[in-house]
Design an enzyme around this catalytic site. Structure first.
Site, short mmCIF file in Angstrom:
data_model
loop_
_atom_site.label_atom_id
_atom_site.label_comp_id
_atom_site.label_asym_id
_atom_site.label_seq_id
_atom_site.Cartn_x
_atom_site.Cartn_y
_atom_site.Cartn_z
N THR A 117 44.62 43.53 33.78
CA THR A 117 44.59 42.07 33.96
C THR A 117 45.99 41.53 34.19
O THR A 117 46.22 40.70 35.08
CB THR A 117 43.98 41.38 32.71
OG1 THR A 117 42.69 41.94 32.48
CG2 THR A 117 43.85 39.89 32.90
N TRP B 54 47.18 42.47 37.62
CA TRP B 54 46.49 41.70 38.68
C TRP B 54 47.24 40.39 38.95
O TRP B 54 47.29 39.91 40.08
CB TRP B 54 45.05 41.41 38.25
CG TRP B 54 44.28 40.62 39.26
CD1 TRP B 54 43.56 41.10 40.31
CD2 TRP B 54 44.14 39.18 39.33
NE1 TRP B 54 42.99 40.09 41.02
CE2 TRP B 54 43.33 38.90 40.45
CE3 TRP B 54 44.62 38.12 38.56
CZ2 TRP B 54 42.99 37.59 40.80
CZ3 TRP B 54 44.28 36.83 38.93
CH2 TRP B 54 43.49 36.58 40.03
N HIS B 55 47.84 39.83 37.89
CA HIS B 55 48.47 38.52 38.05
C HIS B 55 49.74 38.55 38.88
O HIS B 55 50.16 37.53 39.41
CB HIS B 55 48.78 37.91 36.67
CG HIS B 55 47.57 37.28 36.05
ND1 HIS B 55 46.71 37.97 35.26
CD2 HIS B 55 47.08 36.02 36.13
CE1 HIS B 55 45.73 37.17 34.86
NE2 HIS B 55 45.93 35.98 35.38
N GLY B 56 50.36 39.70 38.99
CA GLY B 56 51.58 39.74 39.81
C GLY B 56 52.23 41.10 39.79
O GLY B 56 52.01 41.91 38.89
#
Lengths: 439, 450
Positions: free
Chosen positions: A288, A291-293
């Site tokens: 997770t 996924w954000h960066g």
């Protein structure tokens, strides 16, 4: 329906191509790739071939993400160990790639599992991938949720009206709350924070927490509203996350579509809470975060939440006995602190900022108190918007009924007002004065 | 009710869209001091790389119906976010513009890259925090002694190149932060002094330091900077002139011996920058003083010597352009001929801060060349030698001495390739005031054509 879908696809592609016409090729490829994969998976259902096609889809989509989102990051890390013979890839991140690749992965997995039938119409599939409402900033729309709506959907006055309400409210959250919070974030976090006091540092990071929530949920509201105007019923993506009483509760309320994606496609297949639960939790959170960066701070951010999810799991009994207020406070402090990890890509800056949060040697300046006073009404509005009124007042309660009735009649005029205010503020943001004449 | 909701929403969209097409577009935004975007031509290349779409966005932003009113209303709206008290200190943080230069120095403190583009000198000084105090805006910056030394080296180099016949003066103005009327910020006076002293102490080759801040410090109870603009006012510039006269051996002309004029309701650059209501409610009154000397002026464009008539004072400059009263604004190169028959000639290298200062010099020189280092591309050495200029005066705001880019820009004046300077020609000085029919707008348009 074919005409409606065709026009929506065309306008979605025009919308997508507005800023980045080149990346339309990528989205077209992704659509065709998984349209074909879906059909083959269904055709070979129950055989090894279907599994192979599923992996082809997953690897293909992840390869897209790796190339365009994580290419530079991977290059940097490998190059730090072994000097690579080629330059760092400098692809710009195609808008929405994190969302539509996950959507198509979920589609192929669902077809493989037999939970949905493969989409036979290429047009309908392209609409699922490209529909402009949620293309840019989510929510991640699962195919099974809108499979029926792709084929047939009705639009009536009520749908359009509810969509307008939701859209205007989302725009309001973005422009009046998130953008204003963003100005304060810039003031306290972006312009160097060498002489920040601890209070100012906390203020800055709280403002960032406000900005990120209202920005993201504002976009989700606009997407859900726009979808509704066109007859699509998307799921909720945020449910008053700052009212959470634990980290686990927070992530049931925050970016719900991403949470459920990882739950259904990573956590449960890994064994869920049946085996290796703690490992599964950590894997989900590391992913997770990533996924954000494309940066290590996001991985650290995922690790941070993975740890607290595990701690909460282990201390479940004790937490349940803790007063609700304390649980709420503990959650808020953890969440706000996590925003610092999220915000500072540079670890040295993060370290410096954490020192400021807890042991700054500077006193707050008068300008800080001025900011507090000058934003007083705005703060009150933010707090009111963070409170889950619909959870406090149940649907059958008098207050809820009265508020609903008022809302019903006042909403059209409120929408006009919100739209006007947002327009004025957006126009103001384009005001770009120069000191000397620039021609 | 749902139908009403939908209809109202559609009406709003239709109203906005139709007014966009019906209202004729403007060309220039006076408030923002810039030309508004024009509709871009569609090219395949532009479309593919996204620049066409960006330009269309910009066009729509710039030509949004009732844009000025929207900005005004937004200011009001932002004011309603909370409570406001009188004398409330506010810190305004301006959006940082992209910085085009690095800060690399050699072992002598000289910049390594001498061809760097410079960010606007104002932006250099003001792209940090500003203090808004009781309707007045001050930069929270006191300059940089390190950059001051680099500036001094550049000035000294001019002194060395021009030789002992030419006097070279450093007449750098402090920032308004030196005069913040609050005890807490008094140390900014010291910071300004440290920077200016660094300049003074580092001047060599006979370059002369005019102690502008020292003179201004004798008048701290007077208002020497505008509240709403980043320039000093005529009083502040006058004390700089006094400091210059002391260092140049001239007798300053008392203000009483000049003609006093006043302009009202001046909302300057810092108001446009901050849009703060307390600043808006505190417009400046600009008094200025006209030396009783006949003058005539010729203005030149960026590169050539094909001049047109100009004046030392622009009487018609008003509103946001009030400061352009001095020298009619920032013209690349001006030649002023005065009725003072002493044969002395000066060349002033300036940014806008030098405008208010230069006008006092007409009492001491027969001919004054005024070069705005940001816009002029004529060769300074050529101009100095051809016209046998006696004094070279660097009359700049301190923000010109705060970055490599601006200092390099001034340094390059000596070597940049411009056309040969014209041979000296006598002009007949007439009047100091710009006739009313010559308005600022044509001056702006003239600048556009250059």
């Amino acid at each position: 329906m074919t005409f409606r879908n065709l026009s929506l696809v065309i306008f979605s592609f025009i919308f997508y191509a507005w800023g980045e016409p080149l990346w339309i090729v990528l989205m077209l490829f992704s659509s065709l790739f998984d349209y074909g994969n879906g059909l083959l998976i269904e055709k070979w259902h129950g055989t090894h071939k279907a599994k192979i096609m599923l992996w082809v889809s997953i690897i293909g989509n992840l390869a897209l993400l790796m190339s365009f989102k994580y290419g530079g990051f991977i290059w940097e890390n490998i190059n730090a160990i072994v000097e690579l013979p080629f330059d760092k890839p400098t692809n710009s991140l195609p808008i929405g790639i994190s969302f539509y690749t996950f959507q198509t992965i979920s589609y192929c997995v669902d077809v493989y599992r037999g939970e949905v039938k493969a989409q036979k119409s290429l047009l309908n599939f392209m609409l699922f991938v490209s529909v402009f409402h949620q293309l840019v900033a989510g929510p991640i729309v699962r195919y099974q949720l809108i499979a029926g709506q792709l084929k047939s959907r009705s639009v009536n006055w009520e749908d359009i009206s509810i969509g307008i309400n939701r859209f205007c409210f989302g725009l309001f959250k973005k422009v009046i709350i998130a953008n204003v919070a963003g100005e304060l974030v810039q003031k306290y976090l972006e312009n160097g924070f060498t002489d920040l006091s601890s209070a100012e540092a906390w203020f800055g990071i709280i403002m960032f927490s406000i900005q990120i929530y209202f920005d993201f949920s504002g976009y989700s509201d606009m997407a859900i509203g726009l979808g509704r105007m066109f007859g699509f019923h998307y799921g909720e993506n945020f449910r008053h996350p700052y009212a959470a009483i634990s980290v686990a509760d927070f992530y049931k309320r925050w970016h719900i579509s991403l949470g459920t994606f990882f739950r259904d496609y990573v956590y449960i297949p890994l064994g869920g809470n049946r085996k290796f639960q703690l490992r599964n939790i950590m894997v989900v959170w590391l992913l997770t975060g990533f996924w954000h960066g494309a940066s290590w701070n996001f991985v650290l951010w995922g690790f941070y939440f993975g740890c607290f999810m595990i701690i909460e799991k282990l201390l479940e009994k004790y937490l349940a006995k803790t007063p609700r207020f304390l649980r709420h406070l503990y959650t808020l402090i953890l969440i706000v602190f996590s925003r610092a990890i999220f915000y500072f890509v540079d670890f040295a800056q993060l370290k410096e900022f954490v020192v400021k949060l807890f042991a700054s040697k500077y006193q707050s300046g008068d300008g800080f108190y001025t900011d507090l006073i000058e934003h007083l009404f705005w703060f009150i509005l933010v707090i009111l918007l963070c409170i889950p009124w619909d959870e406090i007042y149940k649907k059958e309660s008098n207050v809820y009924l009265k508020a609903s009735a008022f809302n019903h009649y006042a909403r059209p005029f409120m929408n006009v007002l919100l739209l006007l205010l947002c327009t004025v503020m957006l126009v103001d943001a384009t005001y770009n004065p120069f000191i000397y004449f620039r021609f | 009710m749902h139908r009403i909701n939908v209809i109202l929403f559609l009406l709003m969209l239709a109203g906005g869209l139709s007014s966009f097409f019906l209202i004729p577009p403007k060309e220039i935004s006076e408030d923002e001091k810039r030309r508004l975007a024009t509709f871009p031509n569609l090219t395949w290349q532009g479309y593919i790389n996204g620049s066409w779409a960006d330009s269309v966005d910009l066009y729509i932003n710039d030509h949004f119906p009732a844009r000025d009113k929207c900005v005004e209303f937004a200011d009001w709206l932002k004011y309603q976010k909370g409570l406001h008290f009188k004398d409330q200190e506010k810190i305004f943080v301006s959006q940082k513009k992209s910085k085009k230069e690095n800060e690399a120095f050699d072992e002598e403190g000289m910049p390594l890259d001498t061809n760097m583009n410079f960010l606007d000198d104002f932006e250099e000084a003001y792209s940090g925090s500003m203090l808004i105090l009781d309707g007045s805006v001050f930069p929270l910056n006191g300059g940089s002694p390190k950059m001051g030394r680099v500036f001094a080296k550049m000035v000294s180099q001019y002194a060395a190149n021009l030789g002992p016949k030419t006097r070279v003066f450093s007449c750098v103005a402090p920032l308004s932060s030196a005069f913040i009327p609050a005890e807490k910020y008094k140390h900014y006076n010291g910071k300004n002094r440290a920077t200016l002293q660094a300049i003074g102490n580092s001047l060599t080759n006979g370059a002369i330091f005019s102690d502008v801040l020292g003179e201004m410090n004798n008048h701290v109870n007077e208002k020497m900077f505008f509240s709403t603009d980043h320039h000093w006012n005529a009083k502040g510039a006058y004390y700089a002139y006094v400091a210059f006269c002391k260092s140049a051996g001239f007798q300053p002309v008392p203000l009483e011996n000049m003609d006093r004029r006043v302009k009202y309701k001046f909302l300057g650059s810092l108001y446009q920058h901050t849009r703060d209501p307390s600043v808006r409610n505190n417009p400046d009154t600009m008094e200025y003083f006209i030396p009783r000397v006949k003058t005539s002026a010729i203005r030149y464009g960026k590169t050539g010597y094909k001049g047109s008539k100009s004046q030392v004072f622009c009487n018609s400059c008003s509103g946001g352009n009030t400061y352009s009263t001095f020298l009619c604004g920032d013209i690349p190169l001006i030649k002023i001929t005065t009725g003072v028959k002493n044969g002395r000639k000066a060349c002033v290298i300036k940014n806008s801060m030098g405008n208010a200062f230069t006008v006092y010099l007409v009492s001491h020189y027969e001919e004054i060349w005024v070069m705005d280092f940001r816009y002029a591309y004529q060769n300074l050495t050529d101009l100095m030698v051809t016209n046998e200029v006696d004094d070279l005066i660097f009359a700049v705001g301190m923000y010109a001495a705060m970055s490599n880019g601006t200092i390099n820009r001034i340094r390059n004046l000596a070597t940049q390739k411009g056309p040969p300077a014209p041979k000296p020609v006598k002009q007949n000085p007439t009047d100091t005031i710009l006739p009313k029919e010559i308005l600022v707008q044509p001056l702006i348009e003239d600048t556009l054509k250059q």
